[in-house]
Scaffold this motif. Structure first.
Motif, PDB file in Angstrom:
ATOM      1  N   PHE A   1       9.936   4.686  -6.791  1.00 29.42           N
ATOM      2  CA  PHE A   1       8.759   4.039  -7.368  1.00 29.42           C
ATOM      3  C   PHE A   1       8.899   4.033  -8.892  1.00 29.42           C
ATOM      4  CE2 PHE A   1       4.564   4.210  -9.291  1.00 29.42           C
ATOM      5  CZ  PHE A   1       3.896   3.178  -8.646  1.00 29.42           C
ATOM      6  N   ALA A   2       8.818   2.852  -9.523  1.00 32.27           N
ATOM      7  CA  ALA A   2       8.985   2.742 -10.974  1.00 32.27           C
ATOM      8  C   ALA A   2       7.814   1.980 -11.579  1.00 32.27           C
ATOM      9  CB  ALA A   2      10.286   2.031 -11.319  1.00 32.27           C
ATOM     10  N   THR A   3       7.372   2.419 -12.752  1.00 38.54           N
ATOM     11  CA  THR A   3       6.337   1.736 -13.517  1.00 38.54           C
ATOM     12  C   THR A   3       6.878   1.453 -14.912  1.00 38.54           C
ATOM     13  OG1 THR A   3       4.617   2.943 -12.331  1.00 38.54           O
ATOM     14  CG2 THR A   3       3.965   1.831 -14.358  1.00 38.54           C
ATOM     15  N   VAL A   4       6.702   0.205 -15.399  1.00 37.36           N
ATOM     16  CA  VAL A   4       7.199  -0.167 -16.717  1.00 37.36           C
ATOM     17  C   VAL A   4       6.101  -0.881 -17.502  1.00 37.36           C
ATOM     18  CG1 VAL A   4       9.576  -0.389 -15.898  1.00 37.36           C
ATOM     19  CG2 VAL A   4       8.097  -2.394 -15.953  1.00 37.36           C
ATOM     20  N   ALA A   5       6.221  -0.833 -18.826  1.00 34.06           N
ATOM     21  CA  ALA A   5       5.342  -1.584 -19.720  1.00 34.06           C
ATOM     22  C   ALA A   5       6.159  -2.697 -20.362  1.00 34.06           C
ATOM     23  CB  ALA A   5       4.757  -0.671 -20.791  1.00 34.06           C
ATOM     24  N   VAL A   6       5.679  -3.923 -20.252  1.00 24.60           N
ATOM     25  CA  VAL A   6       6.382  -5.090 -20.786  1.00 24.60           C
ATOM     26  C   VAL A   6       5.586  -5.623 -21.976  1.00 24.60           C
ATOM     27  CG1 VAL A   6       7.305  -7.378 -20.287  1.00 24.60           C
ATOM     28  CG2 VAL A   6       7.256  -5.633 -18.487  1.00 24.60           C
TER      29      VAL A   6
ATOM     30  N   ARG B   1      16.577   1.011  -9.518  1.00 28.98           N
ATOM     31  CA  ARG B   1      17.298   0.995 -10.795  1.00 28.98           C
ATOM     32  C   ARG B   1      17.875  -0.389 -11.077  1.00 28.98           C
ATOM     33  NH1 ARG B   1      20.473   6.847 -10.630  1.00 28.98           N
ATOM     34  NH2 ARG B   1      18.786   8.077 -11.600  1.00 28.98           N
ATOM     35  N   ALA B   2      18.357  -1.066 -10.063  1.00 31.15           N
ATOM     36  CA  ALA B   2      18.900  -2.419 -10.245  1.00 31.15           C
ATOM     37  C   ALA B   2      17.795  -3.382 -10.692  1.00 31.15           C
ATOM     38  CB  ALA B   2      19.544  -2.904  -8.956  1.00 31.15           C
ATOM     39  N   ALA B   3      16.578  -3.221 -10.151  1.00 30.39           N
ATOM     40  CA  ALA B   3      15.459  -4.074 -10.542  1.00 30.39           C
ATOM     41  C   ALA B   3      15.092  -3.858 -12.008  1.00 30.39           C
ATOM     42  CB  ALA B   3      14.256  -3.800  -9.645  1.00 30.39           C
ATOM     43  N   ILE B   4      15.090  -2.605 -12.449  1.00 27.79           N
ATOM     44  CA  ILE B   4      14.792  -2.312 -13.856  1.00 27.79           C
ATOM     45  C   ILE B   4      15.876  -2.880 -14.760  1.00 27.79           C
ATOM     46  CG2 ILE B   4      14.509  -0.464 -15.545  1.00 27.79           C
ATOM     47  CD1 ILE B   4      13.242   1.224 -13.359  1.00 27.79           C
ATOM     48  N   ASP B   5      17.129  -2.779 -14.346  1.00 27.86           N
ATOM     49  CA  ASP B   5      18.227  -3.348 -15.138  1.00 27.86           C
ATOM     50  C   ASP B   5      18.071  -4.864 -15.270  1.00 27.86           C
ATOM     51  OD1 ASP B   5      19.341  -0.875 -15.511  1.00 27.86           O
ATOM     52  OD2 ASP B   5      20.848  -1.088 -13.918  1.00 27.86           O
ATOM     53  N   GLU B   6      17.692  -5.522 -14.181  1.00 22.39           N
ATOM     54  CA  GLU B   6      17.514  -6.972 -14.213  1.00 22.39           C
ATOM     55  C   GLU B   6      16.369  -7.356 -15.142  1.00 22.39           C
ATOM     56  OE1 GLU B   6      16.874 -10.701 -11.085  1.00 22.39           O
ATOM     57  OE2 GLU B   6      16.434  -8.640 -10.473  1.00 22.39           O
ATOM     58  N   LEU B   7      15.258  -6.624 -15.075  1.00 24.34           N
ATOM     59  CA  LEU B   7      14.123  -6.893 -15.944  1.00 24.34           C
ATOM     60  C   LEU B   7      14.479  -6.638 -17.404  1.00 24.34           C
ATOM     61  CD1 LEU B   7      11.179  -7.597 -16.433  1.00 24.34           C
ATOM     62  CD2 LEU B   7      10.568  -5.247 -15.833  1.00 24.34           C
TER      63      LEU B   7
ATOM     64  N   PRO C   1      -3.927  -4.567  -1.788  1.00 28.01           N
ATOM     65  CA  PRO C   1      -4.528  -3.329  -1.270  1.00 28.01           C
ATOM     66  C   PRO C   1      -3.521  -2.416  -0.589  1.00 28.01           C
ATOM     67  CG  PRO C   1      -5.870  -5.250  -0.723  1.00 28.01           C
ATOM     68  CD  PRO C   1      -4.576  -5.771  -1.267  1.00 28.01           C
ATOM     69  N   ASP C   2      -2.555  -3.032   0.079  1.00 28.80           N
ATOM     70  CA  ASP C   2      -1.527  -2.269   0.778  1.00 28.80           C
ATOM     71  C   ASP C   2      -0.218  -2.366  -0.001  1.00 28.80           C
ATOM     72  OD1 ASP C   2       0.210  -1.008   2.441  1.00 28.80           O
ATOM     73  OD2 ASP C   2      -0.008  -2.398   4.131  1.00 28.80           O
ATOM     74  N   PRO C   3       0.180  -1.336  -0.733  1.00 33.46           N
ATOM     75  CA  PRO C   3       1.384  -1.426  -1.556  1.00 33.46           C
ATOM     76  C   PRO C   3       2.662  -1.637  -0.760  1.00 33.46           C
ATOM     77  CG  PRO C   3       0.596   0.844  -1.442  1.00 33.46           C
ATOM     78  CD  PRO C   3      -0.459  -0.012  -0.810  1.00 33.46           C
ATOM     79  N   THR C   4       2.645  -1.354   0.524  1.00 32.67           N
ATOM     80  CA  THR C   4       3.868  -1.526   1.311  1.00 32.67           C
ATOM     81  C   THR C   4       4.248  -3.003   1.428  1.00 32.67           C
ATOM     82  OG1 THR C   4       2.607  -1.579   3.386  1.00 32.67           O
ATOM     83  CG2 THR C   4       3.399   0.569   2.621  1.00 32.67           C
ATOM     84  N   THR C   5       3.278  -3.923   1.183  1.00 33.47           N
ATOM     85  CA  THR C   5       3.594  -5.358   1.266  1.00 33.47           C
ATOM     86  C   THR C   5       4.439  -5.810   0.084  1.00 33.47           C
ATOM     87  OG1 THR C   5       1.554  -5.960   0.111  1.00 33.47           O
ATOM     88  CG2 THR C   5       1.466  -5.829   2.509  1.00 33.47           C
ATOM     89  N   LEU C   6       4.596  -4.951  -0.933  1.00 37.30           N
ATOM     90  CA  LEU C   6       5.360  -5.315  -2.124  1.00 37.30           C
ATOM     91  C   LEU C   6       6.673  -4.535  -2.224  1.00 37.30           C
ATOM     92  CD1 LEU C   6       2.454  -5.588  -4.696  1.00 37.30           C
ATOM     93  CD2 LEU C   6       3.900  -7.448  -3.902  1.00 37.30           C
ATOM     94  N   ILE C   7       7.104  -3.938  -1.144  1.00 37.60           N
ATOM     95  CA  ILE C   7       8.369  -3.205  -1.181  1.00 37.60           C
ATOM     96  C   ILE C   7       9.508  -4.184  -1.491  1.00 37.60           C
ATOM     97  CG2 ILE C   7      10.047  -1.956   0.231  1.00 37.60           C
ATOM     98  CD1 ILE C   7       7.741  -0.600   1.619  1.00 37.60           C
ATOM     99  N   GLY C   8      10.280  -3.829  -2.501  1.00 38.96           N
ATOM    100  CA  GLY C   8      11.386  -4.687  -2.909  1.00 38.96           C
ATOM    101  C   GLY C   8      10.970  -5.811  -3.835  1.00 38.96           C
ATOM    102  N   ARG C   9       9.697  -5.832  -4.302  1.00 43.91           N
ATOM    103  CA  ARG C   9       9.228  -6.882  -5.216  1.00 43.91           C
ATOM    104  C   ARG C   9       8.411  -6.255  -6.340  1.00 43.91           C
ATOM    105  NH1 ARG C   9       6.352 -11.589  -1.918  1.00 43.91           N
ATOM    106  NH2 ARG C   9       5.002  -9.857  -1.278  1.00 43.91           N
ATOM    107  N   TRP C  10       8.318  -6.968  -7.465  1.00 44.50           N
ATOM    108  CA  TRP C  10       7.539  -6.494  -8.599  1.00 44.50           C
ATOM    109  C   TRP C  10       6.056  -6.800  -8.407  1.00 44.50           C
ATOM    110  CZ3 TRP C  10       8.990  -3.265 -12.275  1.00 44.50           C
ATOM    111  CH2 TRP C  10      10.343  -3.158 -12.613  1.00 44.50           C
TER     112      TRP C  10
END
Length: 293
Positions: free
Chosen positions: A134-139, A89-95, A25-34
């Motif tokens: 903020f990034a959104t991706v389709a896997v 950007r580093a998170a997207i590169d890792e994914l 419910p609170d998106p701030t709890t996922l800062i730095g995580r997918w």
């Protein structure tokens, strides 16, 4: 789309792992995580591979004796909120890197437990056109085997030695009799608690000159016609029809008979181990992962 109440998804290639958490419910709890959303085609049944053959002088077509299932496409969306554009950007590169060159294991955790599939990563598509934190991706993923399996690390190996006789009772005996124990049947029982058939995996621990694995219920045989020294291990994957010695050498050419058996859903199978010219204490280990559609 069959609904799922997944709480966590992970992608692992054996060296790296990326975890996606359920929506909060609170998106701030996922800062730095997918965070993941819209997991598609994890449950349910895929189409039949059968192509109908019409009866030439009768109604309808010929009925198949068995049905084979098509592969499965799995997809989900993911979001990442970074503390900076650089972190995002580093998170997207890792994914984008995981699964780029080899299949990966996807594990989906639901309230009743976790199940896995081996998949190839078809694409990782960023959906945001603007550079921001903020990034959104389709896997998009592809599972050649449409079944999902129990987590391998949660399933123990069943172990047996070579068949051996127990100690006999010496006569004359004094009542009440106490029968001595000992001996081994040389068998392991593998249980599939799922609803789909699953192929077992065996490990043959040397030493011996050759060995035979026999399914007690069906009589199906798998032989290994090569000496295995004491301390070496041959792993036979019946789904892949492949044998690997000591985790590195492909020795599939030494498999004989190749009468592959699966363990049907909600059933068990017993497998007999018969080594030839045993050296030391050869053993066989067996395991089957419970499977679901």
């Amino acid at each position: 789309m069959i609904p799922t109440e997944a709480t966590e998804i992970s992608l692992s290639d054996g060296e790296a792992e990326i975890v996606f958490f359920g929506a909060r419910p609170d998106p701030t709890t996922l800062i730095g995580r997918w965070e993941f959303f819209d997991l598609v085609d994890w449950r349910g049944q895929t189409g039949s591979k059968r192509r109908g053959e019409s009866r030439p002088n009768a109604h309808g077509g010929f009925q198949a004796d068995s049905v084979w299932r098509e592969s499965r496409a799995v997809s989900f969306g993911a979001r990442f909120i970074g503390v900076s554009l650089v972190q995002t950007r580093a998170a997207i590169d890792e994914l984008s890197a995981i699964g780029a060159e080899r299949p990966v294991t996807i594990k989906v955790t639901e309230p009743e437990g976790a199940t896995t599939r081996l998949v190839t990563v078809e694409s990782v598509k960023p959906l945001d056109r603007r550079a921001r934190q903020f990034a959104t991706v389709a896997v998009d993923l592809f599972a050649a085997d449409s079944r999902r399996y129990a987590v391998a690390d949660d399933v123990l190996w069943a172990t047996t030695g070579a068949p051996s006789e127990g100690a006999g009772l010496v006569w004359p005996a004094v009542w009440p009799l106490v029968w001595p124990g000992g001996g081994s049947s040389g068998r392991v029982e593998l249980v599939n608690s799922g609803l789909a058939p699953s192929a077992p995996v065996f490990r043959l621990l040397g030493g011996f000159s050759s060995a035979l694995i026999t399914c007690v219920e069906t009589g199906g045989r798998i032989g290994f016609a090569r000496p295995v020294p004491d301390g070496s291990i041959v792993e036979i994957d019946t789904a892949e029809r492949r044998a690997i010695m000591d985790g590195q050498s492909d020795v599939s050419q030494w498999i004989r008979w190749r009468e592959w058996d699966v363990v049907p859903g909600r059933q068990s199978r017993s497998f007999q181990f018969d080594p030839v010219d045993p050296i030391g204490e050869p053993k066989m280990q067996g395991r089957v992962l419970s499977a679901w559609w």
